[in-house]
Design a protein around this motif. Structure first.
Motif, PDB file in Angstrom:
ATOM      1  N   PHE A   1     -36.368  -3.112  98.158  1.00  0.00           N
ATOM      2  CA  PHE A   1     -36.711  -2.068  97.547  1.00  0.00           C
ATOM      3  C   PHE A   1     -36.750  -0.535  98.718  1.00  0.00           C
ATOM      4  O   PHE A   1     -37.072  -1.047  99.920  1.00  0.00           O
ATOM      5  N   VAL A   2     -36.191   0.446  97.941  1.00  0.00           N
ATOM      6  CA  VAL A   2     -36.252   1.576  99.183  1.00  0.00           C
ATOM      7  C   VAL A   2     -37.132   2.760  98.576  1.00  0.00           C
ATOM      8  O   VAL A   2     -37.365   2.848  97.383  1.00  0.00           O
ATOM      9  N   PRO A   3     -37.558   3.685  99.439  1.00  0.00           N
ATOM     10  CA  PRO A   3     -38.092   4.836  99.104  1.00  0.00           C
ATOM     11  C   PRO A   3     -37.506   5.640  98.317  1.00  0.00           C
ATOM     12  O   PRO A   3     -36.399   6.134  98.860  1.00  0.00           O
ATOM     13  N   LYS A   4     -38.193   6.484  97.342  1.00  0.00           N
ATOM     14  CA  LYS A   4     -37.691   7.694  96.663  1.00  0.00           C
ATOM     15  C   LYS A   4     -39.046   8.654  96.503  1.00  0.00           C
ATOM     16  O   LYS A   4     -39.841   8.224  96.118  1.00  0.00           O
ATOM     17  N   ILE A   5     -38.701   9.979  96.932  1.00  0.00           N
ATOM     18  CA  ILE A   5     -39.993  10.835  96.977  1.00  0.00           C
ATOM     19  C   ILE A   5     -39.672  11.617  95.618  1.00  0.00           C
ATOM     20  O   ILE A   5     -38.474  12.143  95.280  1.00  0.00           O
ATOM     21  N   LEU A   6     -40.651  11.777  94.982  1.00  0.00           N
ATOM     22  CA  LEU A   6     -40.654  12.616  93.737  1.00  0.00           C
ATOM     23  C   LEU A   6     -41.670  13.737  93.809  1.00  0.00           C
ATOM     24  O   LEU A   6     -42.950  13.331  93.939  1.00  0.00           O
ATOM     25  N   GLY A   7     -41.345  14.971  93.986  1.00  0.00           N
ATOM     26  CA  GLY A   7     -42.056  15.876  94.118  1.00  0.00           C
ATOM     27  C   GLY A   7     -42.809  16.126  95.388  1.00  0.00           C
ATOM     28  O   GLY A   7     -42.480  15.545  96.428  1.00  0.00           O
ATOM     29  N   LYS A   8     -44.080  16.753  95.551  1.00  0.00           N
ATOM     30  CA  LYS A   8     -44.523  16.873  96.699  1.00  0.00           C
ATOM     31  C   LYS A   8     -45.594  15.747  96.999  1.00  0.00           C
ATOM     32  O   LYS A   8     -46.147  15.799  98.273  1.00  0.00           O
ATOM     33  N   THR A   9     -45.991  14.846  96.152  1.00  0.00           N
ATOM     34  CA  THR A   9     -47.020  13.803  96.378  1.00  0.00           C
ATOM     35  C   THR A   9     -46.859  12.486  96.158  1.00  0.00           C
ATOM     36  O   THR A   9     -47.156  11.550  96.763  1.00  0.00           O
ATOM     37  N   GLU A  10     -45.565  12.238  95.304  1.00  0.00           N
ATOM     38  CA  GLU A  10     -45.494  10.747  95.000  1.00  0.00           C
ATOM     39  C   GLU A  10     -44.105  10.268  95.944  1.00  0.00           C
ATOM     40  O   GLU A  10     -43.070  10.826  95.844  1.00  0.00           O
ATOM     41  N   MET A  11     -44.397   8.928  96.218  1.00  0.00           N
ATOM     42  CA  MET A  11     -43.226   8.065  96.584  1.00  0.00           C
ATOM     43  C   MET A  11     -43.255   6.764  95.851  1.00  0.00           C
ATOM     44  O   MET A  11     -44.313   6.189  95.578  1.00  0.00           O
ATOM     45  N   ILE A  12     -42.200   6.388  95.368  1.00  0.00           N
ATOM     46  CA  ILE A  12     -41.958   5.226  94.628  1.00  0.00           C
ATOM     47  C   ILE A  12     -40.997   4.270  95.258  1.00  0.00           C
ATOM     48  O   ILE A  12     -40.156   4.676  96.024  1.00  0.00           O
ATOM     49  N   ALA A  13     -41.254   2.931  94.986  1.00  0.00           N
ATOM     50  CA  ALA A  13     -40.093   2.101  95.169  1.00  0.00           C
ATOM     51  C   ALA A  13     -38.953   1.629  94.198  1.00  0.00           C
ATOM     52  O   ALA A  13     -39.263   1.370  93.297  1.00  0.00           O
ATOM     53  N   CYS A  14     -37.816   1.971  94.903  1.00  0.00           N
ATOM     54  CA  CYS A  14     -36.512   1.926  93.923  1.00  0.00           C
ATOM     55  C   CYS A  14     -35.808   0.615  94.211  1.00  0.00           C
ATOM     56  O   CYS A  14     -35.805   0.202  95.518  1.00  0.00           O
ATOM     57  N   PRO A  15     -35.390  -0.373  93.247  1.00  0.00           N
ATOM     58  CA  PRO A  15     -34.570  -1.217  93.808  1.00  0.00           C
ATOM     59  C   PRO A  15     -33.173  -0.683  94.420  1.00  0.00           C
ATOM     60  O   PRO A  15     -32.667   0.231  94.086  1.00  0.00           O
ATOM     61  N   PHE A  16     -32.960  -1.590  95.337  1.00  0.00           N
ATOM     62  CA  PHE A  16     -31.792  -1.312  96.423  1.00  0.00           C
ATOM     63  C   PHE A  16     -30.458  -1.905  95.701  1.00  0.00           C
ATOM     64  O   PHE A  16     -30.496  -3.302  95.994  1.00  0.00           O
ATOM     65  N   ARG A  17     -29.640  -1.472  95.384  1.00  0.00           N
ATOM     66  CA  ARG A  17     -28.453  -2.234  94.750  1.00  0.00           C
ATOM     67  C   ARG A  17     -27.080  -1.981  95.359  1.00  0.00           C
ATOM     68  O   ARG A  17     -25.917  -2.202  94.834  1.00  0.00           O
ATOM     69  N   GLY A  18     -27.261  -1.547  96.581  1.00  0.00           N
ATOM     70  CA  GLY A  18     -25.941  -1.333  97.395  1.00  0.00           C
ATOM     71  C   GLY A  18     -25.957   0.164  98.051  1.00  0.00           C
ATOM     72  O   GLY A  18     -26.684   1.310  97.466  1.00  0.00           O
ATOM     73  N   TRP A  19     -25.218   0.354  99.015  1.00  0.00           N
ATOM     74  CA  TRP A  19     -25.076   1.635  99.510  1.00  0.00           C
ATOM     75  C   TRP A  19     -24.659   2.615  98.541  1.00  0.00           C
ATOM     76  O   TRP A  19     -24.707   3.921  98.682  1.00  0.00           O
TER      77      TRP A  19
END
Length: 200
Positions: free
Chosen positions: A80-98
């Motif tokens: 899982f890699v991070p994705k920033i949403l807005g100014k306060t939230e970071m989520i873990a998203c599945p990594f499915r390739g570059w």
């Protein structure tokens, strides 16, 4: 000036100092050191045993994590890699390739969608600007990782950094969460014993 103002200003000064120290290493040294860090991370028992890994995508002058991501994926880890949403939230998203990653907020390559994973993570591999050998971490100032760590179950928090980013001490407050392990080009430090409660 209040105590919090003093702390904020000190952190700001340290961030500039640490960015300069990291930049001064030069591209060739950062590449060489990053390769050494990858090998040290892969040798950690926590990483070898892990099934789920949350890992940052290194950009600019950070530790280059692309080779580590490739090696972990080849070893069958669920990433899982991070994705920033807005100014306060970071989520873990599945990594499915570059090919699935596109530069997004702060220029960080992230998955295009917003599918998130909120389950347990065996190891979380985190960036930062500065660290101490006791596990204190100085991030970039937005608090994304501190907030994410505060609400997610993680077996081991592993920080990657160059030796030039290690300081004797750092100014911290209660919301600044420490890491469990610190890996540089020279050493892998286990700051804390393995957590009594594992991620699973």
């Amino acid at each position: 000036m209040t105590a919090s103002d003093v702390l904020r200003e000190r952190k700001k000064q340290l961030r500039e100092q640490l960015k300069a120290a990291r930049a001064a290493l030069g591209e060739a040294a950062r590449k060489r050191h990053s390769a050494a860090i990858v090998e040290r991370v892969l040798a950690l028992p926590e990483v070898q045993k892990a099934r789920t890994c949350f890992i940052f995508v290194g950009i600019g002058e950070e530790v280059a994590t692309a080779p580590l991501i490739d090696r972990l994926a080849a070893a069958g880890k669920t990433l899982f890699v991070p994705k920033i949403l807005g100014k306060t939230e970071m989520i873990a998203c599945p990594f499915r390739g570059w090919d699935d990653l596109k530069p997004a907020q702060l220029g960080i390559p992230t998955p295009g969608g917003t599918e998130r994973y909120d389950g347990p993570i065996d190891v979380a591999i985190t960036p930062g600007l500065g660290f101490t050998v006791t596990g204190a971490r100085l991030g970039y100032g937005a608090g994304y990782y501190d907030r994410w760590f505060a609400i997610h179950k993680v077996g081991a928090r592993i920080a990657l950094a160059f030796e030039a980013q290690i300081l004797p001490e750092l100014p911290t407050h209660d919301a600044d969460l420490p890491v469990d392990m610190l890996v540089t080009e020279r050493r892998a430090l286990r700051v804390k014993p393995p957590r009594a409660e594992n991620a699973r």
